[in-house]
Design an enzyme around this catalytic site. Structure first.
Site, PDB file in Angstrom:
ATOM      1  N   GLU A 150      -7.992   7.507  -2.747  1.00  0.00           N
ATOM      2  CA  GLU A 150      -7.260   7.544  -1.465  1.00  0.00           C
ATOM      3  C   GLU A 150      -6.633   8.926  -1.335  1.00  0.00           C
ATOM      4  O   GLU A 150      -5.841   9.334  -2.189  1.00  0.00           O
ATOM      5  CB  GLU A 150      -6.173   6.465  -1.377  1.00  0.00           C
ATOM      6  CG  GLU A 150      -6.712   5.058  -1.212  1.00  0.00           C
ATOM      7  CD  GLU A 150      -5.624   4.030  -0.888  1.00  0.00           C
ATOM      8  OE1 GLU A 150      -4.614   4.410  -0.237  1.00  0.00           O
ATOM      9  OE2 GLU A 150      -5.776   2.866  -1.283  1.00  0.00           O
ATOM     10  N   GLU A 177      -3.143   0.237  -6.492  1.00  0.00           N
ATOM     11  CA  GLU A 177      -1.730   0.604  -6.327  1.00  0.00           C
ATOM     12  C   GLU A 177      -0.806  -0.455  -6.928  1.00  0.00           C
ATOM     13  O   GLU A 177       0.158  -0.914  -6.294  1.00  0.00           O
ATOM     14  CB  GLU A 177      -1.394   0.852  -4.845  1.00  0.00           C
ATOM     15  CG  GLU A 177      -2.077   2.082  -4.294  1.00  0.00           C
ATOM     16  CD  GLU A 177      -1.543   2.539  -2.943  1.00  0.00           C
ATOM     17  OE1 GLU A 177      -0.624   1.885  -2.401  1.00  0.00           O
ATOM     18  OE2 GLU A 177      -2.052   3.549  -2.436  1.00  0.00           O
TER      19      GLU A 177
END
Length: 519
Positions: free
Chosen positions: A322, A200
């Site tokens: 995710e 991320e």
């Protein structure tokens, strides 16, 4: 576009529909299971999991320490080990998540009492003891028979630190780092296939622009070498949901220097600062979450279309590492711990998502639900020495028959489930043939009150009968508790029959069904 995507267009994900279906009316779905076609391999890695140093996922969830009264093996809870092995867990991603880009691997090796205490800046600024580090994680993977998936630190680390971790892990020769590994108790190197170069990095991993991250990736990945016969699958940080600009920039600038691109997408159905409760919700909230989970289909379609322009041979895998539902934290728990209850609604999201991943198996080669214990859409919840299995766990256990099986293309025309002026397909389905030749069919009916009669033509499937299990509940928010462990658990299903070359299933309202066809 996949067959499932086409079926979604048939029934309409749009906000308009020709007519409203009353729940009391009988609903029907029709389709064809193409047992005579090869739709690709459904990689077992689509059933991957994720464990981050966050809330009670690691400590109390997985790790209790060797001196705990909770039965354990090397500090890891025995009940959790048994439960995860029953899922045939294929891989486990660690140490994050946001935690990964502030994690320095040397803090988690050597004698536990000599490891530094650090601050978990992302999740409550709690003190991190580093009792659970590299050796503990890889020992857990060995206990589970799972492939480790490591996330390296790009946000606050250096190329040297990442390079040294890989040498420590995988080098079999006479070097200072390999000898340090031996000193710390592991003589032979580990086999590490999956390695994320950051996490991320558009957000908590450094708030980077895609151009900057792509250049950093090229630098860091250059030092992620294959040592002593180990071969890395280097995973670049991909988009936050359907961010085509990030995907396009990273694909263009990195290209063949990566073996996989990650993608993160959660089901919220609300702004980040206004999440919904996990229980006690009404049908509007049921519909919103189920509806928004279907957005995964468009995200995959759009992301794959961009990847195909730069990689038409599909050499680069897409890892949805995710995904899952994200609600308000349970009352009485700190918000940063992300502890939420898990209901029948989450079972719907799990089944729908896995069916979507199956249909995209040519490009999507890994998926990791967030997270494995006590965080977000968890498989398992723990409380002291007690443990419960969630409805999502049971979906993963029922669906494990699809792991490494051959996908059988399935065309489905579903009735609508309408709420207000919006409509989504009521039924989702997927089919596969395993290596022993057995055909399995998974079906999800998200309609909360109406059963659906599903009739599928069996093309190339010489079935004589069908057996299976069903997961459902009496309420929309039905869930398991420490005083009622089996409120939502799979039960034998007798609502399927085979005859005249077709499969007919009486699919109950709000249910997940997995069938095995006897040939």
């Amino acid at each position: 576009m996949t067959l499932l995507a086409r079926s979604l267009f048939v029934v309409g994900l749009a906000l308009v529909a020709p007519f409203a279906v009353r729940a009391a009316e009988p609903l029907t779905a029709t389709g064809v299971i193409h047992g005579d076609q090869n739709g690709g391999t459904i990689s077992r890695h689509l059933y991957g999991h994720f464990a981050e140093h966050l809330g009670r996922c690691i400590y109390d969830g997985l790790w209790v320490g060797t001196d705990s009264k909770v039965p354990n093996t090397g500090g890891v809870r025995n009940d959790v080990i048994a439960a995860l092995k029953n899922l045939k867990i294929p891989n486990l991603r660690w140490p994050g998540g946001c935690f990964a880009d502030d994690y320095h691997w040397r803090d988690g090796i050597g004698p536990v009492d000599q490891r530094p205490q650090t601050i978990n800046i992302h999740w409550g600024q709690e003190v991190e003891t580093n009792a659970f580090g590299t050796h503990e994680f890889l020992a857990l993977c060995e206990l589970l028979g799972a492939e480790p998936y490591l996330a390296g630190n790009v946000g606050s680390g250096t190329p040297e630190e990442m390079r040294d971790w890989i040498e420590y892990l995988t080098f079999d020769g006479d070097s200072e780092l390999a000898n340090l590994r031996r000193k710390n108790g592991h003589e032979k190197p580990w086999r590490i296939e999956f390695f994320g170069v950051g996490n991320e990095n558009w957000g908590c991993g450094g708030a980077m622009r895609p151009e900057y991250y792509a250049d950093l990736y090229r630098r860091y990945a250059e030092f992620c070498r294959d040592l002593s016969g180990n071969r890395l699958t280097r995973v670049a940080c991909g988009p936050n949901g359907n961010d085509g600009n990030w995907t396009r920039t990273v694909m263009e600038r990195i290209g063949g220097r990566m073996q996989a691109l990650s993608l993160h997408q959660y089901t919220l159905a609300a702004p980040w600062n206004s999440k919904r409760p996990a229980t006690g919700f009404d049908e509007a909230a049921w519909f919103a979450i189920v509806r928004d989970s279907l957005a995964m289909e468009k995200t995959l379609d759009d992301t794959e279309a961009i990847m195909d322009k730069f990689d038409p041979q599909k050499r680069i895998g897409l890892f949805v590492d995710e995904w899952g539902t994200w609600y308000e934290a349970e009352p009485g728990t700190p918000g940063y711990a992300l502890f939420q209850q898990n209901t029948l609604r989450d079972a719907m999201v799990a089944g729908l998502s896995l069916n979507i991943f199956h249909d995209h198996c040519e490009r999507v080669r890994m998926a990791n639900i967030a997270q494995v214990v006590n965080v977000l859409q968890a498989m398992i919840l723990t409380e002291g020495d007690k443990m419960l299995l969630t409805p999502t766990y049971h979906v993963f256990e029922m669906y494990k028959v699809h792991q490494d099986a051959t996908r059988l293309p399935l065309e489905l025309k579903s009735p609508e489930y309408r709420h207000g002026d919006q409509a989504i397909p009521a039924v989702s389905a997927s089919a596969s043939r395993d290596k022993a030749g057995k055909v399995h069919v998974s079906l999800v009916n998200v309609h909360p009150t109406a059963a659906v009669t599903v009739t599928c033509e069996l093309a190339g499937v010489a079935a004589k009968g069908a057996t299976g299990r069903v997961l459902t509940g009496d309420k929309l928010d039905a869930h398991n508790t420490f005083t009622d462990l089996n409120a939502v658990t799979p039960r034998e299903f007798a609502g399927a029959k085979v005859g005249n070359g077709s499969l007919t299933v009486e699919l109950p309202a709000k249910s997940v069904v997995v069938l095995e066809l006897a040939e």
